[in-house]
Motif scaffolding. Structure first.
Motif, PDB file in Angstrom:
ATOM      1  N   LYS A 343       0.812  -1.280  -0.004  1.00  8.21           N
ATOM      2  CA  LYS A 343      -0.042  -0.053  -0.081  1.00  8.21           C
ATOM      3  C   LYS A 343       0.891   1.154   0.087  1.00  8.21           C
ATOM      4  CE  LYS A 343      -3.989  -2.097   2.691  1.00  8.21           C
ATOM      5  NZ  LYS A 343      -4.355  -2.143   3.942  1.00  8.21           N
ATOM      6  N   LEU A 344       2.183   1.179   0.400  1.00  2.61           N
ATOM      7  CA  LEU A 344       2.951   2.212   0.548  1.00  2.61           C
ATOM      8  C   LEU A 344       3.859   2.501  -0.765  1.00  2.61           C
ATOM      9  CD1 LEU A 344       4.311   1.643   3.961  1.00  2.61           C
ATOM     10  CD2 LEU A 344       2.443   3.103   3.308  1.00  2.61           C
ATOM     11  N   ALA A 345       3.684   1.539  -1.604  1.00  3.82           N
ATOM     12  CA  ALA A 345       4.353   1.635  -2.780  1.00  3.82           C
ATOM     13  C   ALA A 345       3.953   2.967  -3.576  1.00  3.82           C
ATOM     14  CB  ALA A 345       4.340   0.504  -3.877  1.00  3.82           C
ATOM     15  N   LEU A 346       5.076   3.478  -4.321  1.00  6.45           N
ATOM     16  CA  LEU A 346       4.805   4.700  -5.094  1.00  6.45           C
ATOM     17  C   LEU A 346       5.652   4.346  -6.458  1.00  6.45           C
ATOM     18  CD1 LEU A 346       5.364   7.479  -2.811  1.00  6.45           C
ATOM     19  CD2 LEU A 346       3.224   6.867  -3.809  1.00  6.45           C
ATOM     20  N   PRO A 347       4.962   3.298  -7.594  1.00  4.36           N
ATOM     21  CA  PRO A 347       5.628   2.856  -8.551  1.00  4.36           C
ATOM     22  C   PRO A 347       6.021   3.770  -9.764  1.00  4.36           C
ATOM     23  CG  PRO A 347       3.455   2.167  -8.399  1.00  4.36           C
ATOM     24  CD  PRO A 347       3.741   2.947  -7.349  1.00  4.36           C
ATOM     25  N   ASN A 348       5.255   5.093  -9.721  1.00  3.28           N
ATOM     26  CA  ASN A 348       5.308   6.232 -10.925  1.00  3.28           C
ATOM     27  C   ASN A 348       6.418   7.226 -10.268  1.00  3.28           C
ATOM     28  OD1 ASN A 348       3.410   4.744 -12.705  1.00  3.28           O
ATOM     29  ND2 ASN A 348       1.808   5.637 -11.206  1.00  3.28           N
ATOM     30  N   ALA A 349       7.320   6.807  -9.541  1.00  2.00           N
ATOM     31  CA  ALA A 349       8.093   7.846  -8.826  1.00  2.00           C
ATOM     32  C   ALA A 349       8.978   8.513  -9.925  1.00  2.00           C
ATOM     33  CB  ALA A 349       9.105   7.232  -7.774  1.00  2.00           C
ATOM     34  N   THR A 350       9.633   7.858 -10.715  1.00  2.26           N
ATOM     35  CA  THR A 350      10.547   8.450 -11.823  1.00  2.26           C
ATOM     36  C   THR A 350       9.869   9.522 -12.640  1.00  2.26           C
ATOM     37  OG1 THR A 350      11.769   6.494 -11.527  1.00  2.26           O
ATOM     38  CG2 THR A 350      12.224   8.035 -13.569  1.00  2.26           C
ATOM     39  N   LYS A 351       8.350   8.678 -13.332  1.00  2.64           N
ATOM     40  CA  LYS A 351       7.755   9.679 -14.281  1.00  2.64           C
ATOM     41  C   LYS A 351       7.285  11.050 -13.235  1.00  2.64           C
ATOM     42  CE  LYS A 351       6.304   5.845 -17.257  1.00  2.64           C
ATOM     43  NZ  LYS A 351       4.964   5.213 -17.538  1.00  2.64           N
ATOM     44  N   ASP A 352       6.936  10.591 -12.209  1.00  3.64           N
ATOM     45  CA  ASP A 352       6.336  11.970 -11.406  1.00  3.64           C
ATOM     46  C   ASP A 352       7.539  13.200 -10.913  1.00  3.64           C
ATOM     47  OD1 ASP A 352       3.927  10.843 -11.421  1.00  3.64           O
ATOM     48  OD2 ASP A 352       4.034  10.004  -9.318  1.00  3.64           O
ATOM     49  N   ILE A 353       8.752  12.644 -10.949  1.00  2.86           N
ATOM     50  CA  ILE A 353       9.934  13.283 -10.742  1.00  2.86           C
ATOM     51  C   ILE A 353       9.993  14.142 -11.960  1.00  2.86           C
ATOM     52  CG2 ILE A 353      12.213  13.469 -10.152  1.00  2.86           C
ATOM     53  CD1 ILE A 353      11.969  11.218  -8.198  1.00  2.86           C
ATOM     54  N   VAL A 354      10.192  13.502 -13.259  1.00  2.00           N
ATOM     55  CA  VAL A 354      10.567  14.274 -14.513  1.00  2.00           C
ATOM     56  C   VAL A 354       9.293  15.179 -14.838  1.00  2.00           C
ATOM     57  CG1 VAL A 354      10.700  13.644 -16.943  1.00  2.00           C
ATOM     58  CG2 VAL A 354      12.052  12.328 -15.236  1.00  2.00           C
ATOM     59  N   ASP A 355       8.058  14.828 -14.105  1.00  2.00           N
ATOM     60  CA  ASP A 355       6.998  15.694 -14.549  1.00  2.00           C
ATOM     61  C   ASP A 355       7.234  17.147 -13.941  1.00  2.00           C
ATOM     62  OD1 ASP A 355       5.394  13.834 -16.085  1.00  2.00           O
ATOM     63  OD2 ASP A 355       4.049  13.435 -14.268  1.00  2.00           O
ATOM     64  N   GLU A 356       7.627  17.094 -12.460  1.00  2.00           N
ATOM     65  CA  GLU A 356       8.202  18.360 -11.821  1.00  2.00           C
ATOM     66  C   GLU A 356       9.077  19.100 -12.603  1.00  2.00           C
ATOM     67  OE1 GLU A 356       6.476  19.474  -9.442  1.00  2.00           O
ATOM     68  OE2 GLU A 356       4.898  17.742  -9.668  1.00  2.00           O
ATOM     69  N   ILE A 357      10.396  18.405 -13.129  1.00  2.00           N
ATOM     70  CA  ILE A 357      11.294  18.966 -13.763  1.00  2.00           C
ATOM     71  C   ILE A 357      10.796  19.766 -15.151  1.00  2.00           C
ATOM     72  CG2 ILE A 357      13.365  18.515 -15.169  1.00  2.00           C
ATOM     73  CD1 ILE A 357      13.944  16.109 -13.089  1.00  2.00           C
ATOM     74  N   GLU A 358      10.046  18.826 -15.677  1.00  2.00           N
ATOM     75  CA  GLU A 358       9.319  19.628 -17.030  1.00  2.00           C
ATOM     76  C   GLU A 358       8.547  20.809 -16.799  1.00  2.00           C
ATOM     77  OE1 GLU A 358       9.008  16.223 -20.360  1.00  2.00           O
ATOM     78  OE2 GLU A 358       7.313  16.246 -18.977  1.00  2.00           O
ATOM     79  N   LYS A 359       7.887  20.773 -15.551  1.00  2.00           N
ATOM     80  CA  LYS A 359       6.994  21.802 -15.145  1.00  2.00           C
ATOM     81  C   LYS A 359       7.857  23.174 -14.971  1.00  2.00           C
ATOM     82  CE  LYS A 359       3.553  19.501 -12.801  1.00  2.00           C
ATOM     83  NZ  LYS A 359       2.931  19.093 -11.437  1.00  2.00           N
ATOM     84  N   LEU A 360       9.037  22.747 -14.575  1.00  2.00           N
ATOM     85  CA  LEU A 360      10.053  24.219 -14.062  1.00  2.00           C
ATOM     86  C   LEU A 360      10.868  24.491 -15.358  1.00  2.00           C
ATOM     87  CD1 LEU A 360      12.142  22.781 -10.979  1.00  2.00           C
ATOM     88  CD2 LEU A 360      10.453  24.561 -11.154  1.00  2.00           C
ATOM     89  N   ILE A 361      10.836  23.701 -16.417  1.00  2.00           N
ATOM     90  CA  ILE A 361      11.495  24.107 -17.728  1.00  2.00           C
ATOM     91  C   ILE A 361      10.216  24.594 -18.664  1.00  2.00           C
ATOM     92  CG2 ILE A 361      13.806  22.795 -17.399  1.00  2.00           C
ATOM     93  CD1 ILE A 361      12.597  20.946 -19.397  1.00  2.00           C
ATOM     94  N   GLY A 362       9.181  24.749 -18.285  1.00  2.00           N
ATOM     95  CA  GLY A 362       8.098  25.237 -18.876  1.00  2.00           C
ATOM     96  C   GLY A 362       7.670  24.222 -20.118  1.00  2.00           C
ATOM     97  N   ASN A 363       7.658  23.019 -19.991  1.00  2.00           N
ATOM     98  CA  ASN A 363       7.402  22.172 -21.061  1.00  2.00           C
ATOM     99  C   ASN A 363       6.676  20.830 -20.637  1.00  2.00           C
ATOM    100  OD1 ASN A 363       7.246  21.359 -23.880  1.00  2.00           O
ATOM    101  ND2 ASN A 363       8.887  20.276 -23.545  1.00  2.00           N
ATOM    102  N   ALA A 364       5.666  20.794 -19.630  1.00  2.00           N
ATOM    103  CA  ALA A 364       5.075  19.619 -19.414  1.00  2.00           C
ATOM    104  C   ALA A 364       4.563  18.942 -20.635  1.00  2.00           C
ATOM    105  CB  ALA A 364       3.995  20.097 -18.310  1.00  2.00           C
ATOM    106  N   THR A 365       4.831  17.732 -20.646  1.00  2.00           N
ATOM    107  CA  THR A 365       4.441  17.129 -21.841  1.00  2.00           C
ATOM    108  C   THR A 365       2.907  16.230 -21.499  1.00  2.00           C
ATOM    109  OG1 THR A 365       5.873  15.198 -21.558  1.00  2.00           O
ATOM    110  CG2 THR A 365       6.723  17.286 -22.938  1.00  2.00           C
ATOM    111  N   SER A 366       2.194  15.934 -22.572  1.00  2.00           N
ATOM    112  CA  SER A 366       1.186  14.539 -22.332  1.00  2.00           C
ATOM    113  C   SER A 366       1.707  13.477 -22.575  1.00  2.00           C
ATOM    114  CB  SER A 366       0.066  15.282 -23.225  1.00  2.00           C
ATOM    115  OG  SER A 366       0.495  15.049 -24.488  1.00  2.00           O
ATOM    116  N   LYS A 367       1.563  12.647 -21.581  1.00  2.00           N
ATOM    117  CA  LYS A 367       2.174  11.165 -21.895  1.00  2.00           C
ATOM    118  C   LYS A 367       0.826  10.419 -21.764  1.00  2.00           C
ATOM    119  CE  LYS A 367       4.494  12.556 -18.502  1.00  2.00           C
ATOM    120  NZ  LYS A 367       4.331  13.905 -18.934  1.00  2.00           N
TER     121      LYS A 367
END
Length: 367
Positions: A343-367
């Motif tokens: 129940k404590l698993a967060l399997p999408n961690a890598t994608k969620d971290i990269v989402d945050e990076i993309e928000k900062l560089i102004g290019n959040a992409t639709s996946k």
């Protein structure tokens, strides 16, 4: 547009290196034309592991402070100045669009310089107790990706995003068949299987525990997959048998997890994140030889959710056999621990971290 430039900085241990590589791989998947540069400490394991993953790396002359007065401590101020100067040269030359720090000595000067020059910076904190480098950087960065709740103890609340820790893609899928996995290790189907993990280098105290209890495990009716580490393989390889498989390193962790019914493990952040996804009953034996005793704190966070068992090294001689026997005989508790840790698993961690990076560089992409 995908011609971005990313600097990733972190190292000293696999717990800092492999998350950085996972983040780079996901960024590369989304932006195939992007350029990447890793920055590490020049004499640490990242200088070997990062090129093996296919990325360029530069080293800074940096290390941590020792607990007692040594020549290395006297050199520390000079190392910091040298690293800040080199980090500045790297930023001016490479012109990154974002810098990502995953902890470790080198990420301190690298992110401090980059943030000072206005480059968007993201921290990734793997542990439940924040590392000193990340705590020092908290006011300099734009976002801090964490794996545990209550991290506002260490970081500004408005910068925190709970993403979890990056783990290997094959574990997220967990498609390995148990019987196939047992066959891979040469073990019998239908026999309870215990997986022992001490990290890639190995854990001396866990190895001593297993060697001491081989007769106990045999009487209990358990077969073992024992990852003793490359530092100890010569010492423990002699225990290989039909029911005990001793390995220095696991090339197929998906098989190791699929084959196992119970697990004994250190409590490094990466291991904890993987074991949450795996969803098997775990006895954590944290290393006491880490900064701020953070492995014990990682394990305690799961114990508080009734998702694992914690045994300190100092308790092993007195308590291990009773604790193991009780869990081994209680199938309902095994299932309860496995369900709760999953129940404590967060399997999408890598994608969620990269989402945050993309928000900062102004290019959040639709996946």
């Amino acid at each position: 547009m995908g011609n971005y430039k990313f600097i990733l900085s972190g190292g000293g241990t696999g717990g800092h290196i492999y998350p950085a590589i996972a983040i780079a791989n996901e960024l590369k998947r989304r932006h195939p034309d992007a350029q990447f540069l890793f920055v590490g400490a020049q004499d640490r394991m990242e200088m070997e592991k990062v090129p093996q993953a296919g990325y360029e790396i530069e080293g800074l002359w940096i290390s941590g402070l020792q607990r007692k007065l040594t020549l290395k401590n006297l050199m520390f101020p000079f190392k910091v100045i040298s690293s800040l100067i080199k980090a500045g040269k790297i930023v001016r030359r490479f012109k990154p669009d974002a810098v990502i720090g995953t902890g470790g000595f080198a990420s301190g000067p690298m992110l401090r310089v980059a943030a000072g020059k206005g480059v968007p910076c993201v921290l990734q904190e793997q542990n439940s107790y924040a590392g000193i480098t990340n705590k020092l950087l908290k006011d300099k960065v734009a976002k801090i990706c964490v794996a545990y709740d209550e991290m506002e103890r260490f970081f500004p609340k408005d910068k925190i995003v709970k993403t979890g820790n990056p783990v290997r893609g094959d574990l997220v899928e967990m498609a390995a068949d148990k019987n196939e996995a047992l066959d891979f290790f040469g073990l019998k189907n239908g026999v309870p299987t215990l997986l022992i993990l001490g990290g890639s280098l190995g854990a001396r105290r866990i190895n001593q525990l297993v060697a001491k209890n081989l007769d106990f495990f045999k009487k209990t009716g358990v077969q073992l997959i024992w990852q003793c580490g490359k530092l100890y393989i010569e010492e423990y390889a002699k225990y290989n048998s039909d029911t005990v498989k001793v390995l220095d390193f696991m090339n197929r962790m998906d098989y190791a997890y699929a084959a196992s019914d119970m697990i004994i493990s250190r409590a490094g952040a990466g291991s904890v994140s993987e074991l949450c996804i795996v969803g098997k009953p775990v006895i954590f034996v944290p290393s006491p030889n880490v900064s701020e005793d953070h492995q014990t704190k990682n394990a305690r966070a799961l114990v508080n959710e009734n998702a694992a068992i914690l045994l300190r090294e100092s308790e092993l001689d007195e308590k291990f056999e009773n604790v193991f026997s009780e869990l081994f005989q209680d199938k309902a508790e095994q299932k309860n621990l496995g369900d709760n840790i999953k129940k404590l698993a967060l399997p999408n961690a890598t994608k969620d971290i990269v989402d945050e990076i993309e928000k900062l560089i102004g290019n959040a992409t639709s996946k």
